[in-house]
Design a protein around this motif. Structure first.
Motif, short mmCIF file in Angstrom:
data_model
loop_
_atom_site.label_atom_id
_atom_site.label_comp_id
_atom_site.label_asym_id
_atom_site.label_seq_id
_atom_site.Cartn_x
_atom_site.Cartn_y
_atom_site.Cartn_z
N ALA A 323 0.21 -2.51 39.11
CA ALA A 323 1.08 -3.68 38.95
C ALA A 323 1.76 -4.04 40.27
O ALA A 323 1.92 -5.22 40.60
CB ALA A 323 2.13 -3.39 37.88
N LEU A 324 2.15 -3.01 41.03
CA LEU A 324 2.77 -3.24 42.34
C LEU A 324 1.84 -4.01 43.26
O LEU A 324 2.24 -5.02 43.87
CB LEU A 324 3.15 -1.90 42.96
CG LEU A 324 3.69 -1.92 44.39
CD1 LEU A 324 5.03 -2.62 44.44
CD2 LEU A 324 3.82 -0.50 44.94
N TYR A 325 0.58 -3.58 43.35
CA TYR A 325 -0.36 -4.24 44.26
C TYR A 325 -0.78 -5.62 43.75
O TYR A 325 -1.01 -6.53 44.55
CB TYR A 325 -1.58 -3.34 44.49
CG TYR A 325 -1.31 -2.30 45.55
CD1 TYR A 325 -1.60 -2.54 46.88
CD2 TYR A 325 -0.72 -1.08 45.22
CE1 TYR A 325 -1.34 -1.60 47.86
CE2 TYR A 325 -0.45 -0.13 46.19
CZ TYR A 325 -0.76 -0.39 47.51
OH TYR A 325 -0.48 0.53 48.47
N ILE A 326 -0.87 -5.78 42.44
CA ILE A 326 -1.14 -7.12 41.89
C ILE A 326 0.01 -8.05 42.24
O ILE A 326 -0.18 -9.20 42.64
CB ILE A 326 -1.35 -7.04 40.37
CG1 ILE A 326 -2.68 -6.34 40.06
CG2 ILE A 326 -1.32 -8.44 39.74
CD1 ILE A 326 -2.90 -6.07 38.59
N GLY A 327 1.24 -7.54 42.09
CA GLY A 327 2.41 -8.35 42.43
C GLY A 327 2.46 -8.71 43.90
O GLY A 327 2.82 -9.84 44.27
N ILE A 328 2.09 -7.76 44.77
CA ILE A 328 2.04 -8.04 46.21
C ILE A 328 1.05 -9.16 46.51
O ILE A 328 1.34 -10.10 47.28
CB ILE A 328 1.67 -6.77 46.99
CG1 ILE A 328 2.81 -5.75 46.93
CG2 ILE A 328 1.36 -7.10 48.46
CD1 ILE A 328 2.46 -4.40 47.49
N THR A 329 -0.13 -9.08 45.89
CA THR A 329 -1.18 -10.09 46.12
C THR A 329 -0.73 -11.46 45.63
O THR A 329 -0.84 -12.46 46.35
CB THR A 329 -2.48 -9.68 45.42
OG1 THR A 329 -2.88 -8.39 45.88
CG2 THR A 329 -3.58 -10.69 45.70
N ILE A 330 -0.23 -11.51 44.39
CA ILE A 330 0.23 -12.80 43.84
C ILE A 330 1.43 -13.32 44.63
O ILE A 330 1.55 -14.52 44.90
CB ILE A 330 0.59 -12.64 42.35
CG1 ILE A 330 -0.66 -12.28 41.54
CG2 ILE A 330 1.21 -13.93 41.80
CD1 ILE A 330 -0.39 -11.99 40.08
N GLY A 331 2.32 -12.40 45.01
CA GLY A 331 3.50 -12.81 45.77
C GLY A 331 3.15 -13.46 47.10
O GLY A 331 3.75 -14.46 47.48
N SER A 332 2.17 -12.89 47.80
CA SER A 332 1.77 -13.48 49.08
C SER A 332 1.18 -14.87 48.88
O SER A 332 1.41 -15.78 49.70
CB SER A 332 0.76 -12.57 49.79
OG SER A 332 -0.43 -12.45 49.03
N MET A 333 0.46 -15.07 47.77
CA MET A 333 -0.10 -16.39 47.47
C MET A 333 0.99 -17.39 47.13
O MET A 333 0.99 -18.53 47.61
CB MET A 333 -1.10 -16.27 46.31
CG MET A 333 -2.33 -15.44 46.63
SD MET A 333 -3.31 -15.06 45.16
CE MET A 333 -3.79 -16.70 44.64
N ILE A 334 1.96 -16.95 46.32
CA ILE A 334 3.07 -17.84 45.96
C ILE A 334 3.90 -18.18 47.19
O ILE A 334 4.30 -19.34 47.40
CB ILE A 334 3.96 -17.18 44.89
CG1 ILE A 334 3.20 -17.10 43.56
CG2 ILE A 334 5.27 -17.95 44.71
CD1 ILE A 334 3.94 -16.35 42.47
#
Length: 375
Positions: A323-334
């Motif tokens: 979940a942490l790494y998914i959040g990092i990936t989505i966060g960078s896109m946002i």
């Protein structure tokens, strides 16, 4: 030992970014293409961590920490001597597998062996090893590159990994294969996924802003490279202190209470960061507070998961890291979308809104837990 192992994992993760310009130059690549070294690591980690967490719950944790470190050694040797960019990418995929085998398993081991009254403190110390790599391990790697070239960094990482594989194998020889703790809450997969969604949204709020922090300090505050480095150090020190402080507070007040309080405090700190970001060196204070409270929340939530899923700590910690790494990936896109369409000044407020959503989900999770306990 756990602290040193996670410090090594964190150094391997954080050191790649400052080395990318030198790797790009050697292989004649664009920065965007070289950045795939980071992307493939993150994707591999996110996809494979749940498998390693699940199997470590069933087969024992010691062998997967040792396996992960041996794979880490081989992967970093391949990185150090890769003759082509394709093999470099392959090596980072292997490092992603190794980190997925090691990191959540270490968290689960600490959750297994720590006394319940000290679990928060023990986890906070271990997590601080990973965070210390942000401001200590990565700069050391960059300094090593200056004298011996970027490949030397991965040779040193491989040597340290080999030493730690032997020490970890001996250290964890006496731990049981499975936790003997009496179960206090049903640990089914859907409930675990609901729990780790709090971490995913927390990561979106943190990393949608952090990924573009250096660029923003340069463009908005006109900071030099040395001042940007100072700002990152303030952030890194805040992250480590927040993690360590969280352990003490968690043991005293409880995992649930601290995880909720830090989320609501983080909401207001990000709003203040957005308001005062362009006020010169004053931003150092808010970067420190942002990391202090943000990583205190992450540490307390790790302890909360360890408490709520005693017989499935491996899979719970693994899904939490995914979940942490998914959040990092989505966060960078946002973050990229917000900057492109509204400018950086909006990003702290968007991050604040994300944290508040994470807080609301955390409240709902607590209500469901109380109903289940009453039943």
């Amino acid at each position: 030992m756990s602290w040193i192992t996670l410090f090594l994992m964190g150094t391997d993760l954080f050191v790649v970014s400052p080395l990318l310009p030198f790797i790009s130059k050697e292989f004649v690549l664009s920065p965007a293409l070289a950045g795939w070294m980071v992307t493939v690591f993150a994707v591999t980690y996110a996809l494979s961590a749940p498998f390693f967490g699940w199997i470590s719950d069933k087969k024992g944790r010691r062998k997967f920490v040792t396996f992960g470190l041996l794979l880490f050694v081989l992967a970093n040797i391949l990185t150090a001597y890769a003759p082509s960019f394709l093999l470099l990418i392959v090596s980072r995929i292997l490092v992603g597998f190794s980190a997925a085998s090691i990191t959540p398993t270490i968290y689960a081991i600490i959750g297994d062996i720590a006394p319940p009254s000290r679990r928060g403190t023990w986890l906070s110390i271990v997590i601080s090893g990973h965070l210390t790599a942000l401001w200590a391990g990565a700069p050391f790697g960059t300094l090593l590159e200056h004298f011996f070239g970027w490949r030397s960094v991965f040779v040193v990482l491989a040597i340290l990994g080999a030493i730690l594989s032997a020490i970890n194998f001996k250290t964890w020889a006496s731990i049981p294969n499975k936790s003997k703790t009496k179960i206090t809450r049903q640990g089914n997969s859907s409930r675990i996924l609901g729990s780790v969604s709090v971490t995913a949204i927390w990561a979106i709020s943190m990393y949608s802003l952090y990924v573009y922090l250096g660029s923003a300090l340069y463009s908005e505050n006109h900071f030099s490279s040395s001042k940007i480095a100072e700002a990152v150090i303030f952030y890194g020190v805040g992250a480590v202190l927040g993690s360590l402080l969280s352990g003490k507070l968690t043991d005293h007040f409880g995992e649930t209470k601290i995880s909720k309080v830090t989320l609501i405090l983080l909401t207001f700190i990000l709003i203040c960061l957005g308001i005062f970001f362009s006020y010169g060196e004053l931003v150092y204070v808010f970067l420190f507070l942002w990391a202090l409270v943000g990583y205190a929340g992450f540490t307390s939530y790790q302890a909360r998961l360890a408490m709520e899923y005693p017989l499935k700590r491996g899979i719970a910690m693994a899904w939490n890291n995914t979940a942490l790494y998914i959040g990092i990936t989505i966060g960078s896109m946002i973050g990229g979308f917000v900057i492109s369409n509204g400018g950086f000044h909006l990003l702290p407020f968007v991050s604040s809104a994300a944290v508040f959503i994470s807080f609301l989900i955390s409240l709902q999770k607590t209500k469901k837990s109380k109903k289940a306990s009453a039943f």
